[in-house]
Design an enzyme around this catalytic site. Structure first.
Site, PDB file in Angstrom:
ATOM      1  N   ARG A  64       0.833  -1.221   0.000  1.00 60.00           N
ATOM      2  CA  ARG A  64       0.000   0.000   0.000  1.00 60.00           C
ATOM      3  C   ARG A  64       0.861   1.263   0.000  1.00 60.00           C
ATOM      4  O   ARG A  64       0.409   2.340  -0.341  1.00 60.00           O
ATOM      5  CB  ARG A  64      -0.966  -0.030   1.198  1.00 60.00           C
ATOM      6  CG  ARG A  64      -1.896   1.156   1.277  1.00 60.00           C
ATOM      7  CD  ARG A  64      -3.188   0.878   2.052  1.00 60.00           C
ATOM      8  NE  ARG A  64      -2.983   0.109   3.252  1.00 60.00           N
ATOM      9  CZ  ARG A  64      -2.491   0.580   4.405  1.00 60.00           C
ATOM     10  NH1 ARG A  64      -2.172   1.841   4.509  1.00 60.00           N
ATOM     11  NH2 ARG A  64      -2.326  -0.209   5.447  1.00 60.00           N
ATOM     12  N   TYR A 118     -17.744  13.791 -17.310  1.00 57.03           N
ATOM     13  CA  TYR A 118     -18.189  12.417 -17.123  1.00 57.03           C
ATOM     14  C   TYR A 118     -19.225  12.377 -15.991  1.00 57.03           C
ATOM     15  O   TYR A 118     -19.031  13.012 -14.944  1.00 57.03           O
ATOM     16  CB  TYR A 118     -16.968  11.551 -16.789  1.00 57.03           C
ATOM     17  CG  TYR A 118     -17.294  10.138 -16.407  1.00 57.03           C
ATOM     18  CD1 TYR A 118     -18.140   9.357 -17.189  1.00 57.03           C
ATOM     19  CD2 TYR A 118     -16.740   9.562 -15.270  1.00 57.03           C
ATOM     20  CE1 TYR A 118     -18.439   8.048 -16.831  1.00 57.03           C
ATOM     21  CE2 TYR A 118     -17.022   8.264 -14.915  1.00 57.03           C
ATOM     22  CZ  TYR A 118     -17.876   7.507 -15.696  1.00 57.03           C
ATOM     23  OH  TYR A 118     -18.168   6.221 -15.348  1.00 57.03           O
ATOM     24  N   ASP A 190      -8.772  16.472 -16.097  1.00 55.41           N
ATOM     25  CA  ASP A 190      -8.971  15.062 -16.450  1.00 55.41           C
ATOM     26  C   ASP A 190      -8.599  14.930 -17.925  1.00 55.41           C
ATOM     27  O   ASP A 190      -9.299  15.443 -18.800  1.00 55.41           O
ATOM     28  CB  ASP A 190     -10.431  14.666 -16.206  1.00 55.41           C
ATOM     29  CG  ASP A 190     -10.695  13.185 -16.529  1.00 55.41           C
ATOM     30  OD1 ASP A 190      -9.978  12.611 -17.378  1.00 55.41           O
ATOM     31  OD2 ASP A 190     -11.638  12.609 -15.950  1.00 55.41           O
ATOM     32  N   LYS A 215      -8.985   3.530 -19.775  1.00 54.64           N
ATOM     33  CA  LYS A 215      -9.349   3.900 -21.150  1.00 54.64           C
ATOM     34  C   LYS A 215      -8.135   3.778 -22.079  1.00 54.64           C
ATOM     35  O   LYS A 215      -7.584   2.706 -22.222  1.00 54.64           O
ATOM     36  CB  LYS A 215      -9.963   5.294 -21.159  1.00 54.64           C
ATOM     37  CG  LYS A 215     -10.972   5.532 -20.037  1.00 54.64           C
ATOM     38  CD  LYS A 215     -12.150   4.582 -20.091  1.00 54.64           C
ATOM     39  CE  LYS A 215     -13.096   4.844 -18.928  1.00 54.64           C
ATOM     40  NZ  LYS A 215     -14.086   3.828 -18.721  1.00 54.64           N
TER      41      LYS A 215
HETATM   42  N1  PLP Z   1     -12.847  10.318 -16.381  1.00 55.89           N
HETATM   43  C1  PLP Z   1     -13.457  10.143 -17.568  1.00 55.89           C
HETATM   44  C2  PLP Z   1     -13.382  11.242 -18.580  1.00 55.89           C
HETATM   45  C3  PLP Z   1     -14.153   8.957 -17.842  1.00 55.89           C
HETATM   46  O1  PLP Z   1     -14.782   8.822 -19.026  1.00 55.89           O
HETATM   47  C4  PLP Z   1     -14.198   7.947 -16.839  1.00 55.89           C
HETATM   48  C5  PLP Z   1     -14.919   6.677 -17.086  1.00 55.89           C
HETATM   49  O2  PLP Z   1     -15.581   6.507 -18.086  1.00 55.89           O
HETATM   50  C6  PLP Z   1     -13.568   8.172 -15.622  1.00 55.89           C
HETATM   51  C7  PLP Z   1     -12.888   9.351 -15.423  1.00 55.89           C
HETATM   52  C8  PLP Z   1     -13.625   7.153 -14.515  1.00 55.89           C
HETATM   53  O3  PLP Z   1     -12.704   6.142 -14.749  1.00 55.89           O
HETATM   54  P1  PLP Z   1     -12.814   4.673 -14.100  1.00 55.89           P
HETATM   55  O4  PLP Z   1     -13.995   3.999 -14.724  1.00 55.89           O
HETATM   56  O5  PLP Z   1     -11.494   4.065 -14.421  1.00 55.89           O
HETATM   57  O6  PLP Z   1     -13.011   4.855 -12.637  1.00 55.89           O
END
Ligand code: PLP
Length: 405
Positions: A64, A118, A190, A215
Site C-alpha cells: 500500500r 463524465y 482530467d 481507457k
Molecule cells: N474520467 C473520464 C473522462 C471517464 O470517461 C471515466 C470513465 O468513463 C472516468 C474518469 C472514470 O474512470 P474509471 O472507470 O477508471 O473509474
C-alpha cells in the site's frame, strides 16, 4: 506524424529505467519487460533499512506504500505527461477523488468545475461535496463566464476535462490556468479523452493531470486503473493520503496498463484518423441530426483544438445525434450494430458505442442531462483501431435498419 516525433519513442521506453523488480533475486541480465512483483511486504537484513523503507520512502516496505511494478508505470506516465511524478490508483474515479480531496476545497475557497464532464465525476462532486457551496459549475468554454466565476467565488481549484465527456467541448487550458493561478487556485485536468499523445496539459499550465487508465492508457478493455501526474510536492502529499485511504493500483494491473502505454502512440494515431474519417462520413448522412467532433471545422472549439492539440489530431471520440430519436430508436440502432460493440467504456482497440442517457450520464436525470445539452438521441462512439471502412460500413447498415423500421 511530424518528421521526428519523440512521443513514439518515449511511449515505448518511458519508465524503463526503473530498478528491476525482483532484483533481490540476483538474476543475471536485465529483463526487457518489467516484472510483476506481487510481494505485499519486504524484508531487510538491516532493520535500519526497513525503517528507511517504512518511514522515509527509501526502498519498498508494504504494497500500500508502493510497489516496483506500480512505480514503473508511474515513471512512464510522469515522463509522457512532462510531470515530475505520477501516483497510480485502482480506478480513474479513485484518482479523481484523491485530486479533489487534496485540493482541500471549502465554501470559502471552492472548486470551480466545468459543467460538462463524465457523469460519475459530476455525481461525485454533487454527492461528496456541496454544490452551491464548495463546488460551483460553469460553462468552461466561455472565458468571460469563467473569469466572472473566479472573481466571484475565489476558488481554490478549477477542474476541467481536456475533451469533455460526451459533448467533446475543449476548454482553453492556458487562459484558464493563467486566470486560476492569478488567484492562487490550482488547475486540475482530467486528460482521459486526449491522452498525452494529443496534448500534455502541464505544458498549458495544469497542476494536476488525472487519467482513467482504464481507457486509452490501458487500451484493451482488460484492466482498470487511474493515475495522477503532478509535481513532486503534490505527489508526496497524494502518496501520504493514499497510504491512509488505500485504493492503490495492484501490480498485475499496473503491468497491463504499462504494456498498453507502449503502443499508446500507435493506437492514438489510428484512433484519431478513424474518428476524423467517421465524423466526416456521419456529417454527410441525412439521418444524423448533428455530429460533434473537434476535428470538424463547424465544432465550436475547433480553433482551440487546432491551437492546443497535436497537429491534425482531434481525439478518437465522436458524438452524434440520430434525427428525431427517442430511446426506442436509439436502442434499435444500437442493437443493429454488428462490429461496433455497445458497451460502457471507451479508448479500447475495439470500437465502442455508448448511449449517455442510458449509462455514463444516466444518474444526472433527464432534466439535468438535457440542460447540459445531452439529448435523447445522442450517442458517443469511441473509435477503435479497426479499418475505418469497416466502422463506417457498420454504422451505415445500422442506420439503414433504423430507417426502414
Ligand atoms: N474520467 C473520464 C473522462 C471517464 O470517461 C471515466 C470513465 O468513463 C472516468 C474518469 C472514470 O474512470 P474509471 O472507470 O477508471 O473509474
Amino acid at each position: 506524424m511530424t518528421a521526428h516525433d519523440r512521443f513514439f519513442t518515449q511511449a515505448v521506453h518511458a519508465g524503463g529505467d526503473q530498478p528491476v523488480a525482483g532484483s533481490h533475486l540476483k538474476v543475471d541480465g536485465r529483463p526487457i519487460a518489467p516484472s510483476i512483483d506481487p510481494a505485499v511486504t519486504y524484508t531487510y537484513d538491516d532493520m535500519g533499512d526497513l525503517s528507511g523503507a517504512l518511514h522515509d520512502g527509501v526502498g519498498y516496505s508494504y504494497m500500500r506504500y508502493g510497489s516496483p511494478t506500480v512505480s514503473a508505470l508511474e515513471s512512464a506516465v510522469a515522463e509522457l505527461e512532462g510531470a515530475e511524478e505520477a501516483v497510480a490508483y485502482a480506478t480513474g474515479m479513485a484518482a479523481l477523488h484523491a485530486a479533489f480531496v487534496q485540493a482541500n476545497i471549502s465554501a470559502e475557497r471552492p472548486l470551480l468545475a466545468a459543467q460538462n464532464m463524465y457523469g460519475a465525476t459530476f455525481s461525485l462532486l454533487r454527492k461528496m461535496f456541496v454544490p452551491g457551496e464548495s463546488v460551483h459549475f460553469v460553462e468552461i468554454t466561455d472565458r468571460d463566464v469563467v473569469q466572472a466565476a473566479i472573481d466571484r467565488f475565489h476558488p481554490r481549484a478549477i477542474f476541467v476535462e481536456t475533451i469533455s465527456n460526451p459533448l467533446l467541448k475543449i476548454p482553453h487550458l492556458p487562459s484558464i490556468a493563467a486566470a486560476a493561478h492569478a488567484v492562487g487556485a490550482s488547475m486540475i485536468v482530467d486528460a482521459t479523452f486526449a491522452t498525452p499523445y494529443v496534448m500534455q496539459p502541464i505544458k498549458s499550465g495544469a497542476d494536476v493531470v488525472v487519467h482513467s487508465a482504464t481507457k486509452y492508457l490501458g487500451g484493451h478493455g482488460d484492466v482498470m486503473g487511474g493515475i495522477i501526474a503532478t509535481s513532486a510536492a503534490r505527489a508526496a502529499e497524494l502518496r501520504m493520503q493514499l497510504r491512509l485511504y488505500g485504493g492503490n493500483l495492484g501490480p498485475f494491473e499496473a503491468w497491463l496498463v504499462l504494456r498498453g502505454v507502449r503502443t499508446l502512440a500507435l493506437r492514438m494515431r489510428e484512433q484519431c484518423a478513424n474518428a476524423q474519417r467517421v465524423a466526416r462520413w456521419l456529417s454527410e448522412q441525412p439521418s444524423i441530426a448533428k455530429v460533434i467532433y473537434p476535428g470538424l471545422p463547424d465544432h465550436p472549439d475547433h480553433a482551440t483544438a487546432r491551437e492546443l492539440f497535436r497537429e491534425d489530431c482531434f481525439g478518437g471520440m465522436v458524438a452524434f445525434e440520430l434525427r428525431e430519436a427517442d430511446e426506442a430508436k436509439v436502442f434499435r440502432f444500437m442493437e443493429s450494430l454488428k462490429l461496433i460493440k455497445c458497451a460502457t467504456s471507451l479508448g479500447d482497440v475495439y470500437s465502442l458505442l455508448l448511449y449517455p442517457a442510458q449509462s455514463s450520464h444516466h444518474a444526472l436525470g433527464r432534466e439535468e442531462r438535457l440542460r447540459q445539452g445531452i439529448g435523447d438521441g445522442l450517442v458517443r462512439l469511441s473509435c477503435g483501431i479497426e479499418s475505418a471502412e469497416d466502422i463506417v460500413a457498420d454504422l451505415a447498415q445500422a442506420l439503414n435498419v433504423v430507417r426502414s423500421a
